[in-house]
Design a protein around this motif. Structure first.
Motif, mmCIF file in Angstrom:
data_model
loop_
_atom_site.group_PDB
_atom_site.id
_atom_site.type_symbol
_atom_site.label_atom_id
_atom_site.label_comp_id
_atom_site.label_asym_id
_atom_site.label_seq_id
_atom_site.Cartn_x
_atom_site.Cartn_y
_atom_site.Cartn_z
ATOM 1 N N LEU A 226 0.844 -1.202 0.000
ATOM 2 C CA LEU A 226 0.000 0.000 0.000
ATOM 3 C C LEU A 226 0.877 1.250 0.000
ATOM 4 N N ALA A 227 1.934 1.239 0.800
ATOM 5 C CA ALA A 227 2.847 2.378 0.857
ATOM 6 C C ALA A 227 3.480 2.634 -0.510
ATOM 7 N N ARG A 228 3.865 1.575 -1.207
ATOM 8 C CA ARG A 228 4.462 1.751 -2.534
ATOM 9 C C ARG A 228 3.479 2.392 -3.505
ATOM 10 N N GLY A 229 2.233 1.969 -3.440
ATOM 11 C CA GLY A 229 1.228 2.548 -4.325
ATOM 12 C C GLY A 229 0.989 4.014 -4.043
ATOM 13 N N ILE A 230 1.003 4.389 -2.775
ATOM 14 C CA ILE A 230 0.741 5.778 -2.406
ATOM 15 C C ILE A 230 1.936 6.664 -2.742
ATOM 16 N N ILE A 231 3.123 6.266 -2.325
ATOM 17 C CA ILE A 231 4.314 7.079 -2.572
ATOM 18 C C ILE A 231 4.637 7.123 -4.061
#
Length: 365
Positions: free
Chosen positions: A97-102
């Motif tokens: 999820l963090a990769r998708g957001i950043i």
């Protein structure tokens, strides 16, 4: 004078930020050139994990950059600090999820820490409703962070002490309504507006806990305590603005004469001594602040948990830097003349920015 010779901000970037600061204030948000610089340099991702596409810079490097930007334009530094700080939360999200957001194009995370909304349990997620204030950089935010009281069947969920449970969430901007509300005398270009969410559902994975034990990213940044990080980043902003004021004050004072002694103001021994005293006091507080920040970072980077006494030393040094900054600005301002009271002057903008930023609740003496 206040910043070291080896500034983390290049002269070219400093000139670009400064060139558009007055236009940004007039339009009440960062100029497009300033926004582009934030994205081009990757500054809004500098606290996000490398594994998610962030830079994951060492905290002392981040703080020095924030101070340097504040020494040029307080509003831009505040947006940088608050939005990069929200990007730090990616280290507590599920990694995918963090990769998708950043990885979002021109990603910018904004938000508020006050628990002024609620999240109702709904299947595998939460339905969020509420309103929050002071989301710096709101017009450019792609995602908003918030704290909400957890509920089930309309009733608050309680922790082991019987208090309502509060959880942090990250919500895409498409589910958020910005409420224009920022009318402060200073920091106008920070656009620290309110925002609201009306009955919007998010997956449970969008909720997170801010604690070293709950970090999903390796690395010392995510073991550094949240409140210690908040103290050092906010104090650096205030110090940067104070340093800017101190650089602008002598030229203003140099155009004035003492009415009674009939001397150029800077030739009056008491005035010259006051200026020198405030410069030295701020430099001393700044040196101590960075010594404590660097020491605490070395401890955490070595794998040592920051003890309560160490965290208190960081907080104390941060508040001492803010106190020295306040003393310098407030005691020198009366000597700067009516030019410093003119709304269109740079020193007045810096004075207004300083007195707005230093109202943050964490910076109370």
């Amino acid at each position: 004078m206040i910043q070291s010779a080896a500034s983390p901000l290049s002269p070219r970037d400093a000139r670009r930020i400064e060139r558009y600061a007055a236009l940004a204030e007039a339009s009440r948000f960062l100029h497009p050139v300033q926004q582009a610089l934030l994205h081009r340099r990757g500054w809004l991702k500098m606290l996000a994990p490398r594994a998610s596409g962030g830079a994951e810079l060492p905290l002392p490097q981040v703080v020095r950059l924030e101070e340097a930007v504040a020494g040029v334009d307080g509003s831009m530094a505040w947006v940088l600090t608050l939005c990069a700080g929200a990007g730090w939360f990616a280290g507590f999200l599920p990694p995918d999820l963090a990769r998708g957001i950043i990885g979002t194009h021109r990603v910018c995370l904004g938000g508020s820490g006050a628990p002024t909304g609620h999240a109702e349990q709904d299947g595998d997620g939460w339905r969020i409703t509420g309103s929050w204030d002071y989301a710096s950089g709101a017009p450019m935010a792609t995602h908003f962070t918030l704290n909400a009281v957890l509920r089930a069947n309309g009733q608050p969920l309680l922790d082991e002490h019987g208090a309502p449970r509060i959880r942090a969430f990250l919500v895409p901007a498409a589910q958020v309504q910005i409420v224009p509300s920022w009318r402060s005398i200073g920091m106008r270009a920070s656009a620290s507006h309110s925002y609201r969410i009306d009955n919007q559902w998010v997956d449970q994975r969008h909720g997170f806990t801010i604690s070293p034990a709950a970090a999903t990213a390796d690395g010392p940044l995510y073991r550094y305590p949240f409140y210690s990080l908040a103290f050092v980043t906010l104090a650096a902003n205030v110090a940067g603005m104070a340093g800017h004021f101190l650089r602008l004050a002598p030229p203003c004072m140099g155009r004035r004469r003492h009415a009674v002694k009939n001397l150029p103001l800077l030739d009056v021994p008491e005035v010259a001594a006051l200026l020198r005293d405030k410069e030295e006091a701020l430099a001393t507080a700044r040196a101590h602040f960075y010594a404590e920040l660097d020491r605490s970072w070395t401890l955490v980077a070595s794998g040592t948990r920051l003890a309560p006494d160490d965290a208190l030393s960081v907080q104390t040094a941060s508040l001492a830097l803010v106190a020295a900054s306040r003393a310098a600005v407030d005691e020198l301002y009366p000597y700067c003349g009516l030019y410093a009271a003119h709304e269109d002057s740079t020193i007045n903008r810096v004075w207004r920015d300083f007195h707005t930023a230093s109202q943050h609740t964490l910076l109370l003496p």
